[in-house]
Motif scaffolding. Structure first.
Motif, PDB file in Angstrom:
ATOM      1  N   GLY B 379      16.314  30.288  -9.839  1.00  0.00           N
ATOM      2  CA  GLY B 379      15.198  30.444 -10.149  1.00  0.00           C
ATOM      3  C   GLY B 379      15.017  29.541  -9.084  1.00  0.00           C
ATOM      4  N   GLY B 380      13.599  29.253  -9.348  1.00  0.00           N
ATOM      5  CA  GLY B 380      12.873  28.362  -8.282  1.00  0.00           C
ATOM      6  C   GLY B 380      12.895  27.329  -8.862  1.00  0.00           C
ATOM      7  N   SER B 381      14.153  27.275 -10.195  1.00  0.00           N
ATOM      8  CA  SER B 381      13.682  25.084 -10.974  1.00  0.00           C
ATOM      9  C   SER B 381      13.966  24.002 -10.490  1.00  0.00           C
ATOM     10  CB  SER B 381      13.780  26.225 -12.169  1.00  0.00           C
ATOM     11  OG  SER B 381      15.730  26.066 -11.770  1.00  0.00           O
ATOM     12  N   GLY B 382      15.143  24.551  -9.399  1.00  0.00           N
ATOM     13  CA  GLY B 382      15.291  23.579  -8.624  1.00  0.00           C
ATOM     14  C   GLY B 382      14.728  23.483  -7.498  1.00  0.00           C
ATOM     15  N   ASP B 383      14.204  24.156  -7.147  1.00  0.00           N
ATOM     16  CA  ASP B 383      13.261  23.805  -6.206  1.00  0.00           C
ATOM     17  C   ASP B 383      12.170  22.699  -6.344  1.00  0.00           C
ATOM     18  OD1 ASP B 383      14.590  25.542  -3.841  1.00  0.00           O
ATOM     19  OD2 ASP B 383      13.048  27.052  -4.760  1.00  0.00           O
ATOM     20  N   PHE B 384      11.395  23.327  -7.851  1.00  0.00           N
ATOM     21  CA  PHE B 384      10.183  22.353  -7.927  1.00  0.00           C
ATOM     22  C   PHE B 384      10.530  21.376  -9.118  1.00  0.00           C
ATOM     23  CE2 PHE B 384       8.318  26.786  -8.348  1.00  0.00           C
ATOM     24  CZ  PHE B 384       7.588  26.384  -7.297  1.00  0.00           C
ATOM     25  N   THR B 385      11.803  20.878  -9.873  1.00  0.00           N
ATOM     26  CA  THR B 385      12.672  20.008 -10.403  1.00  0.00           C
ATOM     27  C   THR B 385      12.810  19.157  -9.686  1.00  0.00           C
ATOM     28  OG1 THR B 385      13.018  21.475 -12.249  1.00  0.00           O
ATOM     29  CG2 THR B 385      14.432  18.968 -11.779  1.00  0.00           C
ATOM     30  N   ARG B 386      13.798  18.861  -8.697  1.00  0.00           N
ATOM     31  CA  ARG B 386      13.885  18.388  -7.389  1.00  0.00           C
ATOM     32  C   ARG B 386      13.324  17.562  -6.917  1.00  0.00           C
ATOM     33  NH1 ARG B 386      18.747  17.005  -4.877  1.00  0.00           N
ATOM     34  NH2 ARG B 386      19.844  17.854  -6.963  1.00  0.00           N
ATOM     35  N   ASN B 387      11.771  17.862  -6.386  1.00  0.00           N
ATOM     36  CA  ASN B 387      10.294  17.076  -5.960  1.00  0.00           C
ATOM     37  C   ASN B 387       9.397  17.078  -6.350  1.00  0.00           C
ATOM     38  OD1 ASN B 387      12.209  17.389  -3.020  1.00  0.00           O
ATOM     39  ND2 ASN B 387      12.227  19.428  -3.616  1.00  0.00           N
ATOM     40  N   ALA B 388       9.877  17.245  -7.321  1.00  0.00           N
ATOM     41  CA  ALA B 388       7.986  17.184  -8.693  1.00  0.00           C
ATOM     42  C   ALA B 388       7.935  15.487  -8.441  1.00  0.00           C
ATOM     43  CB  ALA B 388       7.909  17.191  -9.960  1.00  0.00           C
ATOM     44  N   TYR B 389       6.104  15.389  -9.411  1.00  0.00           N
ATOM     45  CA  TYR B 389       5.920  14.162  -9.339  1.00  0.00           C
ATOM     46  C   TYR B 389       6.459  14.048 -10.683  1.00  0.00           C
ATOM     47  CZ  TYR B 389       2.645  10.447 -10.007  1.00  0.00           C
ATOM     48  OH  TYR B 389       1.505   9.566 -10.463  1.00  0.00           O
ATOM     49  N   LEU B 390       6.724  14.476 -11.632  1.00  0.00           N
ATOM     50  CA  LEU B 390       7.297  14.302 -12.710  1.00  0.00           C
ATOM     51  C   LEU B 390       8.032  15.469 -13.282  1.00  0.00           C
ATOM     52  CD1 LEU B 390       7.392  12.242 -15.098  1.00  0.00           C
ATOM     53  CD2 LEU B 390       4.936  13.139 -15.950  1.00  0.00           C
ATOM     54  N   SER B 391       8.877  15.028 -13.716  1.00  0.00           N
ATOM     55  CA  SER B 391      10.186  16.945 -14.046  1.00  0.00           C
ATOM     56  C   SER B 391       9.749  17.214 -15.533  1.00  0.00           C
ATOM     57  CB  SER B 391      10.607  17.058 -13.187  1.00  0.00           C
ATOM     58  OG  SER B 391      11.635  16.383 -13.704  1.00  0.00           O
ATOM     59  N   LEU B 392       9.568  18.010 -15.913  1.00  0.00           N
ATOM     60  CA  LEU B 392       9.224  18.361 -17.753  1.00  0.00           C
ATOM     61  C   LEU B 392      10.668  19.904 -17.447  1.00  0.00           C
ATOM     62  CD1 LEU B 392       6.400  17.310 -16.940  1.00  0.00           C
ATOM     63  CD2 LEU B 392       6.578  17.285 -19.434  1.00  0.00           C
ATOM     64  N   PHE B 393      11.171  19.408 -19.078  1.00  0.00           N
ATOM     65  CA  PHE B 393      11.919  20.687 -18.528  1.00  0.00           C
ATOM     66  C   PHE B 393      11.756  21.321 -20.754  1.00  0.00           C
ATOM     67  CE2 PHE B 393      14.401  20.631 -15.033  1.00  0.00           C
ATOM     68  CZ  PHE B 393      14.841  21.844 -14.828  1.00  0.00           C
ATOM     69  N   SER B 394      11.749  22.259 -21.034  1.00  0.00           N
ATOM     70  CA  SER B 394      11.071  22.523 -22.605  1.00  0.00           C
ATOM     71  C   SER B 394      11.996  23.655 -23.160  1.00  0.00           C
ATOM     72  CB  SER B 394       9.716  22.817 -22.732  1.00  0.00           C
ATOM     73  OG  SER B 394       9.940  24.518 -21.622  1.00  0.00           O
ATOM     74  N   CYS B 395      12.366  23.601 -24.633  1.00  0.00           N
ATOM     75  CA  CYS B 395      13.436  25.372 -25.052  1.00  0.00           C
ATOM     76  C   CYS B 395      13.112  25.206 -26.463  1.00  0.00           C
ATOM     77  CB  CYS B 395      14.807  24.986 -24.328  1.00  0.00           C
ATOM     78  SG  CYS B 395      15.410  23.159 -24.764  1.00  0.00           S
ATOM     79  N   PRO B 396      13.051  25.411 -27.438  1.00  0.00           N
ATOM     80  CA  PRO B 396      13.571  25.655 -28.730  1.00  0.00           C
ATOM     81  C   PRO B 396      14.734  24.536 -29.036  1.00  0.00           C
ATOM     82  CG  PRO B 396      13.275  27.956 -28.403  1.00  0.00           C
ATOM     83  CD  PRO B 396      13.467  26.893 -26.868  1.00  0.00           C
ATOM     84  N   SER B 397      15.148  24.040 -29.945  1.00  0.00           N
ATOM     85  CA  SER B 397      15.955  23.353 -30.309  1.00  0.00           C
ATOM     86  C   SER B 397      17.125  23.360 -30.669  1.00  0.00           C
ATOM     87  CB  SER B 397      15.612  22.672 -31.165  1.00  0.00           C
ATOM     88  OG  SER B 397      15.821  22.805 -32.593  1.00  0.00           O
ATOM     89  N   THR B 398      16.425  25.069 -31.807  1.00  0.00           N
ATOM     90  CA  THR B 398      17.922  26.156 -32.064  1.00  0.00           C
ATOM     91  C   THR B 398      18.371  27.298 -31.069  1.00  0.00           C
ATOM     92  OG1 THR B 398      16.780  26.423 -33.700  1.00  0.00           O
ATOM     93  CG2 THR B 398      18.732  24.448 -34.086  1.00  0.00           C
ATOM     94  N   GLN B 399      18.969  27.724 -31.159  1.00  0.00           N
ATOM     95  CA  GLN B 399      18.718  29.696 -31.046  1.00  0.00           C
ATOM     96  C   GLN B 399      19.040  30.137 -31.571  1.00  0.00           C
ATOM     97  OE1 GLN B 399      16.563  30.702 -28.622  1.00  0.00           O
ATOM     98  NE2 GLN B 399      16.408  29.696 -27.391  1.00  0.00           N
ATOM     99  N   LYS B 400      19.502  31.905 -31.875  1.00  0.00           N
ATOM    100  CA  LYS B 400      20.252  32.129 -32.509  1.00  0.00           C
ATOM    101  C   LYS B 400      19.856  31.943 -34.482  1.00  0.00           C
ATOM    102  CE  LYS B 400      22.452  34.840 -29.874  1.00  0.00           C
ATOM    103  NZ  LYS B 400      22.416  35.726 -29.367  1.00  0.00           N
ATOM    104  N   GLY B 401      18.510  31.692 -34.736  1.00  0.00           N
ATOM    105  CA  GLY B 401      18.445  31.833 -36.168  1.00  0.00           C
ATOM    106  C   GLY B 401      19.299  30.332 -37.078  1.00  0.00           C
ATOM    107  N   GLY B 402      18.680  29.156 -35.786  1.00  0.00           N
ATOM    108  CA  GLY B 402      19.237  27.443 -36.007  1.00  0.00           C
ATOM    109  C   GLY B 402      21.555  27.335 -35.921  1.00  0.00           C
ATOM    110  N   LYS B 403      22.234  28.942 -35.450  1.00  0.00           N
ATOM    111  CA  LYS B 403      23.007  28.386 -35.478  1.00  0.00           C
ATOM    112  C   LYS B 403      23.761  27.463 -33.814  1.00  0.00           C
ATOM    113  CE  LYS B 403      23.925  32.194 -38.607  1.00  0.00           C
ATOM    114  NZ  LYS B 403      23.757  33.650 -38.792  1.00  0.00           N
TER     115      LYS B 403
END
Lengths: 495, 495
Positions: B379-403
């Motif tokens: 998607g556009g994540s590469g367009d924004f991340t590479r050129n941002a003033y500050l680039s953040l990523f987020s995700c839950p620390s686990t998926q599939k009920g902690g597995k």
């Protein structure tokens, strides 16, 4: 008019720099780096260590440097932190031993990250100059790098005036720093020849703590003569670009060229210069090597914009002797501008960089040997590749006498993703990856770029899994690397 | 004045499109996509297949689409080639089965690659419009995507006029296409509010093969209500950004926000809106979701520039009912402009995107499950991340009920390298990776972002090798992934 700044010995200058401080040095590659002051800092570090006192500093530069900077400081165990790029063997060993902390960055981003405060305070700027004015004007030498930003942000400044470099370098530089967001405007470069800044850097004179006079050549290393492999890579790339012009996918007037550093880059530029299907062209690049000077003299390269003149001492003397001839054909800019995504995408740069390894799906490793050991750093390759009109990577298909395949199932470190890598060349040919699915890319890379000794093995890897967009087998993806680390040879992997 | 274009049924329009042709569709996410014509193409494909004749087309879009486009065409097995992004379950399965070729691209690059001819000819542009003029003016609806480029490059054009969308959308779009190198100038956007183009797309009227009238809502999918995890991620990010303002590393007036798509993005924007340390702000983004509309109405978001209004049907109706109020506060642009590296770096965007997994050294996987199966695309994540003033990523620390741990030793596919990822947030906290060596980054990510169930295991991985810049053990780097594929659980790996 005498300058209102103290004239210091290198040792006196070095003595002002304290343990734990961060120093930003001018230069980009060995070109334009200070030499006497870093050697004196190294001597001071050794004396301090001998006296049982700690002495380590943070070293920020434009890119790599010469032996008297990274080499001397590393041998003196004087570097605590290093960014954004290096290529010194002693320093590399310390980084890979975990003794020196290294932050590997896109070179265009380095100056703005310093201005934003993301890398902490800069205590000192140490810059090489060909001339200094009483009002704080500093005429740089053979490179610009991040010097304008170091000069702006540093608490204090030391200038190494190199009498070997003519003060007539005045006018060869175009010093421009973007204003920071939210007040940033455009970088008004619409053609490689556009001049948008000042011929010199300026600092508040009160920040200049002293001047050290030197007379030392840039410590550039000569290139190996072209080999059959580098010649064939150059020929394939020239042929490919000529065919793209013919197909109408590159304008007939061609586009500005960016070329990485090293023997392959030197050969590729030679091949472009020699190919009748490539018109005279301009360069918008970060490093200019010896091969471009005769192309400029012959009119094959009509203009070159660069961050650094990484030339042999003889070539620098030749350019200096004809500075008036080169003045309208050559310009030196800060790395923030030579590598700026805005300018790279606007000008439609054709980017050509070298890879350590490329995986069958088109991802490129530019930095890490066997996924763990830092080679030099990503440098400007990310700045150019991501924003280019057309992005090419090249490498020999093998290393270590045929025992390492540079085309592998999965790169052991990834610097340029499949999303940005468009064309790959080895001495065997060119893989054009544009618009292809991962499986189609693998066919191209194996059939056109891999060494024949490895083609069947790479095809066997792809047969391990089926029915995936990217048919990896994570249990086997590094088998070639693991076998090499065990036996010294990637050939004949049993999947 | 009657329009000089034939009014067609969807089936009549679809009948013009031939097997093997490439079609560029308007829209970006389900917003602004044609619906009736793609459904009719799907029906035609099914009829052709039933008659024993092949029928598959190339499908180019702005990004993902709705069920009547990717869904219907995939179910009819009518898509031979697809770029640059998708999120349809049937299509995804076909891509991962190798039945449909998918080329996963940076969204800002898509339009210029089409203009350069890198993706071959475009036979048809099929666009949704809220109005059409006799001179070939086309007023788009709830998204722009790559429609201006498809309209320019396509041999023929079909327009789906959607009577559900008011012709008063005229003026909500800012249609601007850069000229191609070597004649490209700047993209003259210096603030998110700048209007630089035309309110409508224009095509040579002779290219318009017909108009199909429809009355169909965008097929946007509602968001899940915030969970404890997404709320905590949002809170951590808002807190982090507020502290950066306080520390002087982000201007006090703040900077424009880009935010990815999905439940986490929705929560993060809600948290920014609620945090007293975050001033009122502007958005310069590619997708606007429901959460931003109330922020606009409350004045917390003072202006939003986007490529797409990915809003629920109720929210679209609310915006349409108050179009005059939103007109000075909201603008829709082509993806080439919303995601343009020049504009992103100039404006100093703070980019916030979601990751599938992040490795301990800060590399991000945005696209592939277990390294092999395509999820949606970069998607556009590469367009924004590479050129941002500050680039953040987020995700839950686990998926599939902690597995599954989303913090892993090595990402199984790499989309954003350590060189561009600056900050990572999970529900446990924020890892600030700026200026850190790989080993220091690993400490941050494990101690602040990884789920406690996995922290010791990740530390054990790092103990497998020592004395490397990036201490990987290539024989063990995917052990967590491999164990998951075997047992369905990443926990308790024996290194």
């Amino acid at each position: 008019m005498p300058l209102p700044f103290p004239i210091l010995s290198a040792a006196e200058a070095a003595a002002m720099i304290e343990n734990g401080q961060t120093v930003g040095f001018s230069g980009f590659t060995p070109a334009g780096c200070p030499k006497a002051i870093p050697m004196a800092i190294a001597a001071q570090a050794e004396a301090e260590h001998a006296a049982g006192r700690p002495f380590r500093i943070g070293v920020l530069t434009g890119a790599s440097t010469g032996d008297s900077l990274d080499g001397a400081l590393a041998r003196a165990k004087a570097i605590a932190f290093r960014a954004p790029y290096q290529s010194d063997p002693t320093l590399r060993a310390q980084i890979n031993a975990g003794e020196t902390k290294f932050f590997d960055m896109h070179l265009s981003v380095m100056p703005q990250m310093i201005r934003y405060g993301f890398l902490g305070p800069i205590h000192w700027a140490v810059v090489e100059a060909s001339d200094v004015t009483a009002g704080g004007g500093i005429v740089l030498t053979t490179a610009v790098g991040a010097a304008p930003t170091f000069l702006q942000k540093a608490g204090k400044v030391l200038v190494e005036v190199n009498r070997r470099q003519s003060p007539s370098w005045l006018g060869m530089h175009d010093i421009y720093q973007p204003v920071d967001p939210p007040h940033r405007s455009d970088v008004p470069i619409y053609s490689p020849v556009d001049r948008v800044g000042s011929p010199l850097c300026t600092v508040v004179p009160e920040k200049i703590a002293g001047i050290v006079e030197t007379d030392l050549d840039d410590e550039t290393v000569g290139f190996a003569p072209p080999t059959d492999v580098t010649r064939r890579i150059g020929m394939h790339i020239a042929e490919f670009l000529a065919s793209e012009i013919k197909a109408g996918r590159i304008p007939k007037t061609f586009l500005p060229i960016q070329s990485g550093v090293g023997d392959i880059a030197n050969s590729v530029l030679g091949a472009l210069g020699a190919h009748p299907g490539i018109p005279n062209f301009q360069m918008y690049t970060e490093v200019l090597q010896d091969s471009v000077i005769p192309l400029l003299q012959r009119g094959r390269v009509t203009f070159a914009s660069t961050c650094s003149l990484t030339l042999s001492a003889e070539m620098i003397r030749e350019v200096t002797a004809q500075l008036e001839w080169f003045r309208p054909r050559l310009i030196l800019r800060p790395q923030e501008i030579t590598n700026h995504p805005e300018v790279v995408r606007r000008l439609g740069i054709i980017s050509m960089n070298t890879a350590i390894e490329v995986d069958v799906f088109g991802n490129v490793n530019s930095t890490h040997i066997m996924g763990r050991q830092m080679m030099n750093g990503i440098g400007g390759s990310g700045d150019f590749t991501r924003n280019a009109y057309l992005s090419l990577f090249s490498c020999p298909s093998t290393q270590k006498g045929g025992k390492i395949s540079t085309i592998v199932p999965l790169v052991s470190h990834m610097d340029h993703s499949e999303h940005s890598v468009q064309v790959v060349a080895t001495e065997w040919g060119v893989a054009d990856l544009r618009g292809l699915s991962p499986v189609e890319r693998a066919e191209q890379l194996i059939n056109r770029c891999a060494h024949p000794d490895f083609r069947e093995s790479l095809r066997d890897y792809l047969r391990l899994t089926k029915g995936q967009h990217t048919p990896h087998h994570l249990g086997a993806a590094f088998k070639m690397h693991l076998q090499f680390m065990e036996t010294g040879d990637m050939r004949g992997v049993k999947w």
